[in-house]
Design a protein around this motif. Structure first.
Motif, PDB file in Angstrom:
ATOM      1  N   PRO A 164      -3.469   1.057  -2.592  1.00  0.00           N
ATOM      2  CA  PRO A 164      -3.245  -0.302  -2.632  1.00  0.00           C
ATOM      3  C   PRO A 164      -2.366   0.020  -3.951  1.00  0.00           C
ATOM      4  CG  PRO A 164      -5.564  -1.199  -3.010  1.00  0.00           C
ATOM      5  CD  PRO A 164      -5.336   0.568  -2.883  1.00  0.00           C
ATOM      6  N   VAL A 165      -1.107  -0.546  -3.909  1.00  0.00           N
ATOM      7  CA  VAL A 165       0.377   0.124  -4.824  1.00  0.00           C
ATOM      8  C   VAL A 165      -0.741  -0.501  -6.229  1.00  0.00           C
ATOM      9  CG1 VAL A 165       2.398  -0.304  -5.659  1.00  0.00           C
ATOM     10  CG2 VAL A 165       2.122  -0.258  -3.187  1.00  0.00           C
ATOM     11  N   GLY A 166      -0.073  -0.033  -7.051  1.00  0.00           N
ATOM     12  CA  GLY A 166      -1.095  -0.629  -8.486  1.00  0.00           C
ATOM     13  C   GLY A 166      -0.593   0.135  -9.912  1.00  0.00           C
ATOM     14  N   PRO A 167      -0.874   0.516 -10.436  1.00  0.00           N
ATOM     15  CA  PRO A 167       0.097   0.391 -12.195  1.00  0.00           C
ATOM     16  C   PRO A 167       0.282   2.585 -11.313  1.00  0.00           C
ATOM     17  CG  PRO A 167      -2.201  -0.332 -12.689  1.00  0.00           C
ATOM     18  CD  PRO A 167      -2.236  -0.162 -11.054  1.00  0.00           C
ATOM     19  N   GLY A 168       1.443   2.976 -12.118  1.00  0.00           N
ATOM     20  CA  GLY A 168       1.532   3.952 -11.849  1.00  0.00           C
ATOM     21  C   GLY A 168       2.241   4.551 -10.585  1.00  0.00           C
ATOM     22  N   SER A 169       2.405   3.229  -9.277  1.00  0.00           N
ATOM     23  CA  SER A 169       3.283   4.083  -8.422  1.00  0.00           C
ATOM     24  C   SER A 169       3.382   2.711  -7.523  1.00  0.00           C
ATOM     25  CB  SER A 169       1.709   3.920  -6.758  1.00  0.00           C
ATOM     26  OG  SER A 169       0.725   3.252  -7.166  1.00  0.00           O
ATOM     27  N   ASN A 170       3.784   1.527  -8.431  1.00  0.00           N
ATOM     28  CA  ASN A 170       4.633   0.314  -8.605  1.00  0.00           C
ATOM     29  C   ASN A 170       5.952   0.188  -8.372  1.00  0.00           C
ATOM     30  OD1 ASN A 170       2.844  -2.317  -8.991  1.00  0.00           O
ATOM     31  ND2 ASN A 170       3.126  -1.714 -10.884  1.00  0.00           N
ATOM     32  N   THR A 171       6.230   1.026  -8.752  1.00  0.00           N
ATOM     33  CA  THR A 171       8.058   1.623  -7.780  1.00  0.00           C
ATOM     34  C   THR A 171       8.252   2.924  -7.493  1.00  0.00           C
ATOM     35  OG1 THR A 171       9.062   2.715  -9.851  1.00  0.00           O
ATOM     36  CG2 THR A 171       8.759  -0.016 -10.159  1.00  0.00           C
TER      37      THR A 171
ATOM     38  N   PHE B   8       0.772  -1.285   0.076  1.00  0.00           N
ATOM     39  CA  PHE B   8       0.174   0.150   0.037  1.00  0.00           C
ATOM     40  C   PHE B   8       0.921   1.040  -0.068  1.00  0.00           C
ATOM     41  CE2 PHE B   8      -2.290  -3.214   1.041  1.00  0.00           C
ATOM     42  CZ  PHE B   8      -3.949  -2.809   0.717  1.00  0.00           C
ATOM     43  N   THR B   9       0.387   2.425  -0.501  1.00  0.00           N
ATOM     44  CA  THR B   9       1.034   3.394  -0.325  1.00  0.00           C
ATOM     45  C   THR B   9       0.227   4.478  -0.164  1.00  0.00           C
ATOM     46  OG1 THR B   9       2.782   5.144  -1.625  1.00  0.00           O
ATOM     47  CG2 THR B   9       0.942   4.203  -2.991  1.00  0.00           C
ATOM     48  N   ALA B  10       0.333   6.048   0.036  1.00  0.00           N
ATOM     49  CA  ALA B  10      -0.809   6.888  -0.091  1.00  0.00           C
ATOM     50  C   ALA B  10      -1.220   8.434  -0.637  1.00  0.00           C
ATOM     51  CB  ALA B  10       0.171   7.738   1.013  1.00  0.00           C
ATOM     52  N   ASP B  11      -1.954   8.149  -0.775  1.00  0.00           N
ATOM     53  CA  ASP B  11      -2.533   9.496  -1.883  1.00  0.00           C
ATOM     54  C   ASP B  11      -2.726  10.749  -1.574  1.00  0.00           C
ATOM     55  OD1 ASP B  11      -3.587  11.404  -4.184  1.00  0.00           O
ATOM     56  OD2 ASP B  11      -4.716   9.522  -4.640  1.00  0.00           O
ATOM     57  N   ILE B  12      -1.977  11.213  -1.432  1.00  0.00           N
ATOM     58  CA  ILE B  12      -0.850  12.456  -0.756  1.00  0.00           C
ATOM     59  C   ILE B  12      -2.767  13.341  -0.718  1.00  0.00           C
ATOM     60  CG2 ILE B  12      -0.498  14.718   0.397  1.00  0.00           C
ATOM     61  CD1 ILE B  12       1.935  12.341  -0.476  1.00  0.00           C
ATOM     62  N   GLY B  13      -3.293  13.825  -2.207  1.00  0.00           N
ATOM     63  CA  GLY B  13      -4.361  14.795  -2.399  1.00  0.00           C
ATOM     64  C   GLY B  13      -4.041  16.349  -1.858  1.00  0.00           C
TER      65      GLY B  13
ATOM     66  N   GLU C   5       8.370   9.575  -0.868  1.00  0.00           N
ATOM     67  CA  GLU C   5       7.391   8.127  -1.659  1.00  0.00           C
ATOM     68  C   GLU C   5       7.411   7.465  -0.333  1.00  0.00           C
ATOM     69  OE1 GLU C   5       8.373   4.335  -1.981  1.00  0.00           O
ATOM     70  OE2 GLU C   5       9.870   5.298  -0.681  1.00  0.00           O
ATOM     71  N   VAL C   6       6.367   6.811  -0.107  1.00  0.00           N
ATOM     72  CA  VAL C   6       5.947   5.769   1.122  1.00  0.00           C
ATOM     73  C   VAL C   6       5.336   4.462   0.416  1.00  0.00           C
ATOM     74  CG1 VAL C   6       5.184   7.278   2.589  1.00  0.00           C
ATOM     75  CG2 VAL C   6       3.333   6.333   1.081  1.00  0.00           C
ATOM     76  N   VAL C   7       5.914   3.265   1.397  1.00  0.00           N
ATOM     77  CA  VAL C   7       5.346   2.164   1.001  1.00  0.00           C
ATOM     78  C   VAL C   7       4.932   1.118   2.369  1.00  0.00           C
ATOM     79  CG1 VAL C   7       7.514   0.778   0.508  1.00  0.00           C
ATOM     80  CG2 VAL C   7       5.590   0.049   0.105  1.00  0.00           C
ATOM     81  N   TYR C   8       4.096   0.705   2.232  1.00  0.00           N
ATOM     82  CA  TYR C   8       3.669  -0.045   3.591  1.00  0.00           C
ATOM     83  C   TYR C   8       3.582  -1.590   3.121  1.00  0.00           C
ATOM     84  CZ  TYR C   8       3.288   4.448   5.150  1.00  0.00           C
ATOM     85  OH  TYR C   8       3.456   5.900   4.893  1.00  0.00           O
ATOM     86  N   ASN C   9       3.631  -2.466   3.896  1.00  0.00           N
ATOM     87  CA  ASN C   9       3.884  -3.721   3.430  1.00  0.00           C
ATOM     88  C   ASN C   9       3.609  -5.282   4.288  1.00  0.00           C
ATOM     89  OD1 ASN C   9       4.030  -6.331   2.245  1.00  0.00           O
ATOM     90  ND2 ASN C   9       5.609  -5.649   0.517  1.00  0.00           N
ATOM     91  N   GLY C  10       2.267  -5.277   4.482  1.00  0.00           N
ATOM     92  CA  GLY C  10       1.506  -6.230   5.145  1.00  0.00           C
ATOM     93  C   GLY C  10       1.293  -5.604   6.995  1.00  0.00           C
ATOM     94  N   MET C  11       1.130  -3.884   6.802  1.00  0.00           N
ATOM     95  CA  MET C  11       0.884  -3.322   8.063  1.00  0.00           C
ATOM     96  C   MET C  11      -0.160  -2.877   8.495  1.00  0.00           C
ATOM     97  SD  MET C  11       4.269  -2.416   9.525  1.00  0.00           S
ATOM     98  CE  MET C  11       3.340  -0.502   9.638  1.00  0.00           C
TER      99      MET C  11
ATOM    100  N   LYS D 100      10.702   4.587  -7.756  1.00  0.00           N
ATOM    101  CA  LYS D 100      10.636   5.966  -8.849  1.00  0.00           C
ATOM    102  C   LYS D 100       9.155   6.867  -9.231  1.00  0.00           C
ATOM    103  CE  LYS D 100      13.010   7.250 -12.852  1.00  0.00           C
ATOM    104  NZ  LYS D 100      13.700   7.137 -14.201  1.00  0.00           N
ATOM    105  N   GLN D 101       8.666   5.668  -8.842  1.00  0.00           N
ATOM    106  CA  GLN D 101       6.670   6.632  -9.971  1.00  0.00           C
ATOM    107  C   GLN D 101       6.185   6.618  -8.782  1.00  0.00           C
ATOM    108  OE1 GLN D 101       5.143   2.711 -10.791  1.00  0.00           O
ATOM    109  NE2 GLN D 101       5.644   2.952 -13.265  1.00  0.00           N
ATOM    110  N   ARG D 102       5.994   6.349  -7.099  1.00  0.00           N
ATOM    111  CA  ARG D 102       5.688   7.160  -6.193  1.00  0.00           C
ATOM    112  C   ARG D 102       6.267   8.108  -5.917  1.00  0.00           C
ATOM    113  NH1 ARG D 102       5.911   1.455  -5.340  1.00  0.00           N
ATOM    114  NH2 ARG D 102       8.223   1.571  -3.805  1.00  0.00           N
ATOM    115  N   MET D 103       7.505   8.659  -6.073  1.00  0.00           N
ATOM    116  CA  MET D 103       8.609   9.417  -5.599  1.00  0.00           C
ATOM    117  C   MET D 103       8.205  10.467  -6.382  1.00  0.00           C
ATOM    118  SD  MET D 103       9.715  11.332  -3.753  1.00  0.00           S
ATOM    119  CE  MET D 103      11.400  10.631  -2.660  1.00  0.00           C
ATOM    120  N   GLY D 104       7.237  10.807  -7.908  1.00  0.00           N
ATOM    121  CA  GLY D 104       6.727  11.612  -8.549  1.00  0.00           C
ATOM    122  C   GLY D 104       7.515  11.891  -9.283  1.00  0.00           C
ATOM    123  N   SER D 105       8.412  10.678  -9.854  1.00  0.00           N
ATOM    124  CA  SER D 105       9.751  11.581 -10.813  1.00  0.00           C
ATOM    125  C   SER D 105       9.089  11.750 -11.954  1.00  0.00           C
ATOM    126  CB  SER D 105       9.938  10.268 -12.027  1.00  0.00           C
ATOM    127  OG  SER D 105      10.829  10.321 -12.483  1.00  0.00           O
ATOM    128  N   SER D 106       9.304  12.758 -13.032  1.00  0.00           N
ATOM    129  CA  SER D 106       8.583  13.305 -14.559  1.00  0.00           C
ATOM    130  C   SER D 106       8.483  12.616 -15.236  1.00  0.00           C
ATOM    131  CB  SER D 106       9.534  14.779 -14.481  1.00  0.00           C
ATOM    132  OG  SER D 106      10.880  14.121 -15.451  1.00  0.00           O
TER     133      SER D 106
END
Length: 170
Positions: free
Chosen positions: A144-151, A10-15, A125-131, A153-159
């Protein structure tokens, strides 16, 4: 009460464009002065109750750790929200801070510290596994982590990677 554990990633959608991260804590330098330590520590639960009852104050969520050095990690809508709470004479912060400065500060009995960070969403960039829900995802949106947030680099908001919540080109 047991917290629900979320298997998987899982990750965070900061919004929002940014998050203010505020760390604050105290250290019992002279632990045998437990009465003084307890009086200083007792101010925090009152502040946290107040903030929970007044979401307009701007605190999004927090996590705490206890020990000789105690720490509270909190997430805020903005630096201005945090400053406004700290300076508000009607909030439960000003009184305890003044008492600390008058009665304890400079004695060496108790150390108090804080750090504040204004973090752009593109730098998070945040990721939680089994938490259970935790940290920034608990304070904002746990997704949930999914397309566009799998890595990372993607979660960090790379251009070169889409931001969460944005349309992904095919």
């Amino acid at each position: 009460m047991a917290q629900e554990i979320f298997p998987g990633r899982f990750t965070a959608d900061i919004g929002r464009e940014s998050v203010t991260v505020f760390l604050i804590g105290m250290r019992a330098n002279r632990w045998w002065k437990i009465g003084k330590v307890a009086r200083v520590a007792s101010a925090m639960p009152t502040m946290l109750r107040h903030l929970a009852e007044h979401p307009e104050s701007g605190m999004l969520g927090c996590e705490q750790w206890f020990g000789r050095t105690t720490m509270l990690l909190s997430y805020w809508e903005s630096l201005e929200h945090l400053r406004r709470f700290a300076a508000d004479r009607d909030s439960p912060h000003v009184g305890p801070w003044r008492r600390f400065m008058k009665e304890v500060s400079g004695s060496g009995d108790i150390g108090v510290w804080h750090e504040t960070y204004q973090v752009p969403a593109s730098g998070i960039e945040v990721v939680y596994n089994g938490m259970p829900q935790f940290g920034l995802a608990k304070a904002t949106s746990h997704v949930p982590v999914g397309p566009g947030s799998n890595t990372a680099k993607q979660r960090m908001g790379s251009s070169s990677a889409p931001r969460m919540g944005s349309a992904r080109p095919n």
